[in-house]
Design a protein around this motif. Structure first.
Motif, PDB file in Angstrom:
ATOM      1  N   LYS A 196      -3.123  -7.249  -6.341  1.00  0.00           N
ATOM      2  CA  LYS A 196      -3.131  -8.885  -6.097  1.00  0.00           C
ATOM      3  C   LYS A 196      -4.255  -9.041  -7.579  1.00  0.00           C
ATOM      4  CE  LYS A 196       0.737 -10.328  -3.567  1.00  0.00           C
ATOM      5  NZ  LYS A 196       0.432 -11.120  -2.146  1.00  0.00           N
ATOM      6  N   TYR A 197      -4.284 -10.479  -7.383  1.00  0.00           N
ATOM      7  CA  TYR A 197      -5.407 -10.556  -8.203  1.00  0.00           C
ATOM      8  C   TYR A 197      -6.188 -11.613  -7.993  1.00  0.00           C
ATOM      9  CZ  TYR A 197      -3.458  -6.911 -11.771  1.00  0.00           C
ATOM     10  OH  TYR A 197      -3.246  -6.431 -12.062  1.00  0.00           O
ATOM     11  N   ARG A 198      -7.733 -11.610  -7.648  1.00  0.00           N
ATOM     12  CA  ARG A 198      -8.901 -12.939  -7.589  1.00  0.00           C
ATOM     13  C   ARG A 198      -8.684 -13.588  -8.793  1.00  0.00           C
ATOM     14  NH1 ARG A 198     -14.697 -12.172  -7.732  1.00  0.00           N
ATOM     15  NH2 ARG A 198     -14.774 -11.976  -9.586  1.00  0.00           N
ATOM     16  N   TYR A 248      -4.915  -3.378  -3.868  1.00  0.00           N
ATOM     17  CA  TYR A 248      -4.007  -3.398  -2.892  1.00  0.00           C
ATOM     18  C   TYR A 248      -4.088  -1.780  -2.410  1.00  0.00           C
ATOM     19  CZ  TYR A 248      -1.258  -0.355  -6.257  1.00  0.00           C
ATOM     20  OH  TYR A 248      -1.103   1.040  -7.431  1.00  0.00           O
ATOM     21  N   PHE A 249      -3.108  -1.516  -1.122  1.00  0.00           N
ATOM     22  CA  PHE A 249      -3.283  -0.079  -0.831  1.00  0.00           C
ATOM     23  C   PHE A 249      -2.628   0.758  -1.381  1.00  0.00           C
ATOM     24  CE2 PHE A 249      -4.813  -2.487   2.689  1.00  0.00           C
ATOM     25  CZ  PHE A 249      -5.105  -1.512   3.300  1.00  0.00           C
ATOM     26  N   THR A 250      -3.086   1.736  -2.391  1.00  0.00           N
ATOM     27  CA  THR A 250      -2.828   2.859  -3.751  1.00  0.00           C
ATOM     28  C   THR A 250      -1.790   3.791  -2.994  1.00  0.00           C
ATOM     29  OG1 THR A 250      -5.248   3.600  -3.792  1.00  0.00           O
ATOM     30  CG2 THR A 250      -4.717   1.776  -5.157  1.00  0.00           C
ATOM     31  N   PRO A 251      -1.453   4.424  -3.470  1.00  0.00           N
ATOM     32  CA  PRO A 251      -1.358   5.401  -2.279  1.00  0.00           C
ATOM     33  C   PRO A 251      -2.370   6.857  -1.945  1.00  0.00           C
ATOM     34  CG  PRO A 251       0.626   5.560  -4.437  1.00  0.00           C
ATOM     35  CD  PRO A 251      -0.521   3.842  -4.239  1.00  0.00           C
ATOM     36  N   GLU A 252      -3.379   6.460  -2.761  1.00  0.00           N
ATOM     37  CA  GLU A 252      -4.371   7.834  -2.670  1.00  0.00           C
ATOM     38  C   GLU A 252      -5.285   7.226  -1.396  1.00  0.00           C
ATOM     39  OE1 GLU A 252      -3.884   6.124  -5.933  1.00  0.00           O
ATOM     40  OE2 GLU A 252      -2.873   7.832  -6.688  1.00  0.00           O
ATOM     41  N   ALA A 295      -9.600  -7.906  -7.059  1.00  0.00           N
ATOM     42  CA  ALA A 295      -9.517  -6.867  -8.226  1.00  0.00           C
ATOM     43  C   ALA A 295      -9.805  -8.350  -9.824  1.00  0.00           C
ATOM     44  CB  ALA A 295      -8.086  -6.827  -8.042  1.00  0.00           C
ATOM     45  N   ILE A 296     -10.161  -7.815 -10.691  1.00  0.00           N
ATOM     46  CA  ILE A 296      -9.755  -8.811 -11.949  1.00  0.00           C
ATOM     47  C   ILE A 296      -8.856  -8.893 -12.253  1.00  0.00           C
ATOM     48  CG2 ILE A 296     -11.575  -9.952 -13.036  1.00  0.00           C
ATOM     49  CD1 ILE A 296     -14.207  -9.384 -11.387  1.00  0.00           C
ATOM     50  N   GLU A 355      -2.864 -18.072  -0.755  1.00  0.00           N
ATOM     51  CA  GLU A 355      -2.671 -17.074  -0.255  1.00  0.00           C
ATOM     52  C   GLU A 355      -1.885 -16.104  -0.918  1.00  0.00           C
ATOM     53  OE1 GLU A 355      -0.336 -18.605   3.719  1.00  0.00           O
ATOM     54  OE2 GLU A 355      -1.538 -19.887   3.258  1.00  0.00           O
ATOM     55  N   ASP A 356      -1.426 -16.326  -1.814  1.00  0.00           N
ATOM     56  CA  ASP A 356      -0.217 -15.108  -2.216  1.00  0.00           C
ATOM     57  C   ASP A 356      -1.447 -13.901  -2.763  1.00  0.00           C
ATOM     58  OD1 ASP A 356       2.269 -17.174  -1.877  1.00  0.00           O
ATOM     59  OD2 ASP A 356       1.671 -17.583  -3.840  1.00  0.00           O
ATOM     60  N   ASN A 357      -2.873 -14.004  -2.521  1.00  0.00           N
ATOM     61  CA  ASN A 357      -3.810 -13.535  -3.395  1.00  0.00           C
ATOM     62  C   ASN A 357      -4.869 -12.316  -2.020  1.00  0.00           C
ATOM     63  OD1 ASN A 357      -3.222 -14.354  -6.037  1.00  0.00           O
ATOM     64  ND2 ASN A 357      -5.172 -15.978  -5.739  1.00  0.00           N
ATOM     65  N   LEU A 358      -3.972 -12.454  -1.235  1.00  0.00           N
ATOM     66  CA  LEU A 358      -3.790 -11.779   0.163  1.00  0.00           C
ATOM     67  C   LEU A 358      -3.009 -10.605   0.208  1.00  0.00           C
ATOM     68  CD1 LEU A 358      -4.856 -14.898   2.981  1.00  0.00           C
ATOM     69  CD2 LEU A 358      -6.086 -13.608   1.507  1.00  0.00           C
ATOM     70  N   ILE A 359      -4.440  -9.886   0.639  1.00  0.00           N
ATOM     71  CA  ILE A 359      -3.352  -8.650   0.491  1.00  0.00           C
ATOM     72  C   ILE A 359      -3.216  -8.066   1.760  1.00  0.00           C
ATOM     73  CG2 ILE A 359      -4.046  -5.914   0.815  1.00  0.00           C
ATOM     74  CD1 ILE A 359      -5.832  -6.618  -0.980  1.00  0.00           C
ATOM     75  N   TYR A 360      -1.890  -7.991   2.565  1.00  0.00           N
ATOM     76  CA  TYR A 360      -1.355  -7.878   3.755  1.00  0.00           C
ATOM     77  C   TYR A 360      -1.148  -6.054   4.172  1.00  0.00           C
ATOM     78  CZ  TYR A 360       2.029  -7.718   7.985  1.00  0.00           C
ATOM     79  OH  TYR A 360       2.502  -6.598   8.899  1.00  0.00           O
ATOM     80  N   TYR A 361      -1.571  -5.807   5.567  1.00  0.00           N
ATOM     81  CA  TYR A 361      -1.580  -4.853   6.122  1.00  0.00           C
ATOM     82  C   TYR A 361      -1.518  -5.028   7.638  1.00  0.00           C
ATOM     83  CZ  TYR A 361      -6.909  -5.501   7.654  1.00  0.00           C
ATOM     84  OH  TYR A 361      -7.811  -5.643   8.470  1.00  0.00           O
ATOM     85  N   LYS A 362      -0.590  -3.489   7.951  1.00  0.00           N
ATOM     86  CA  LYS A 362      -0.637  -3.301   9.917  1.00  0.00           C
ATOM     87  C   LYS A 362      -0.470  -1.840   9.625  1.00  0.00           C
ATOM     88  CE  LYS A 362       2.867  -4.743  12.606  1.00  0.00           C
ATOM     89  NZ  LYS A 362       4.626  -4.812  13.093  1.00  0.00           N
ATOM     90  N   ILE A 363      -1.249  -1.316  10.489  1.00  0.00           N
ATOM     91  CA  ILE A 363      -1.499   0.038  11.093  1.00  0.00           C
ATOM     92  C   ILE A 363      -1.082   0.552  12.007  1.00  0.00           C
ATOM     93  CG2 ILE A 363      -3.292   2.316  10.729  1.00  0.00           C
ATOM     94  CD1 ILE A 363      -3.976  -0.580   7.930  1.00  0.00           C
ATOM     95  N   GLU A 364      -0.651   1.039  12.675  1.00  0.00           N
ATOM     96  CA  GLU A 364       0.200   1.144  13.914  1.00  0.00           C
ATOM     97  C   GLU A 364      -0.150   3.053  14.220  1.00  0.00           C
ATOM     98  OE1 GLU A 364       3.465  -0.926  14.954  1.00  0.00           O
ATOM     99  OE2 GLU A 364       3.764  -0.245  12.848  1.00  0.00           O
TER     100      GLU A 364
END
Length: 136
Positions: A83-85, A50-54, A134-135, A91-100
């Motif tokens: 999310k884990y591989r 996932y997108f960590t805060p860092e 991620a495993i 589809e539940d293991n996909l990481i969603y992102y949106k950057i504007e």
């Protein structure tokens, strides 16, 4: 003298076109740089699950320093759950992102076309999914 006045009028009419071309090239380079930063962050997020805060902080930092914009202008929407591989696609293991990211100048000479500064901007959006690596 008449020829000089006509020449000046023609130059004023034709000047926005090369300026617009230069601005389009500049905006294209900005978008390419943003895509590069997002790609790097996405690859790190795939490793973490996932997108960590860092990762988010580093992405915002890169964008704000490169394009001299405020942190509050950059909007990042991601999931906060790792999310884990798995061995089968889910589809539940996909990481969603949106950057504007805001692009402030679209038209080179907006006053000539009657466009104000409030209308001469847009948000460049990159949205997608990445498969987690991620495993568990």
């Amino acid at each position: 003298m008449k020829d000089f006045i006509v020449l000046i009028a023609v130059l004023i009419i034709l000047l926005p076109f090369p300026l617009q071309y230069a601005l389009e090239e500049y905006n294209h380079n900005q978008k390419s740089e943003i895509q590069s930063y997002v790609y790097t962050a996405k690859e790190k997020a795939k490793q973490e699950g996932y997108f960590t805060p860092e990762i988010k902080e580093q992405l915002i930092d890169n964008i704000t320093k490169t394009f001299h914009i405020e942190e509050s202008d950059v909007h990042i929407t991601t999931e906060k759950v790792r999310k884990y591989r798995q061995s089968k696609f889910n589809e539940d293991n996909l990481i969603y992102y949106k950057i504007e990211v805001p692009i402030r100048k679209i038209i080179a000479v907006p006053i000539l076309w009657g466009i104000g500064n409030d209308e001469n901007k847009t948000m460049y959006t990159i949205e997608g999914y990445a498969a987690s690596e991620a495993i568990q």
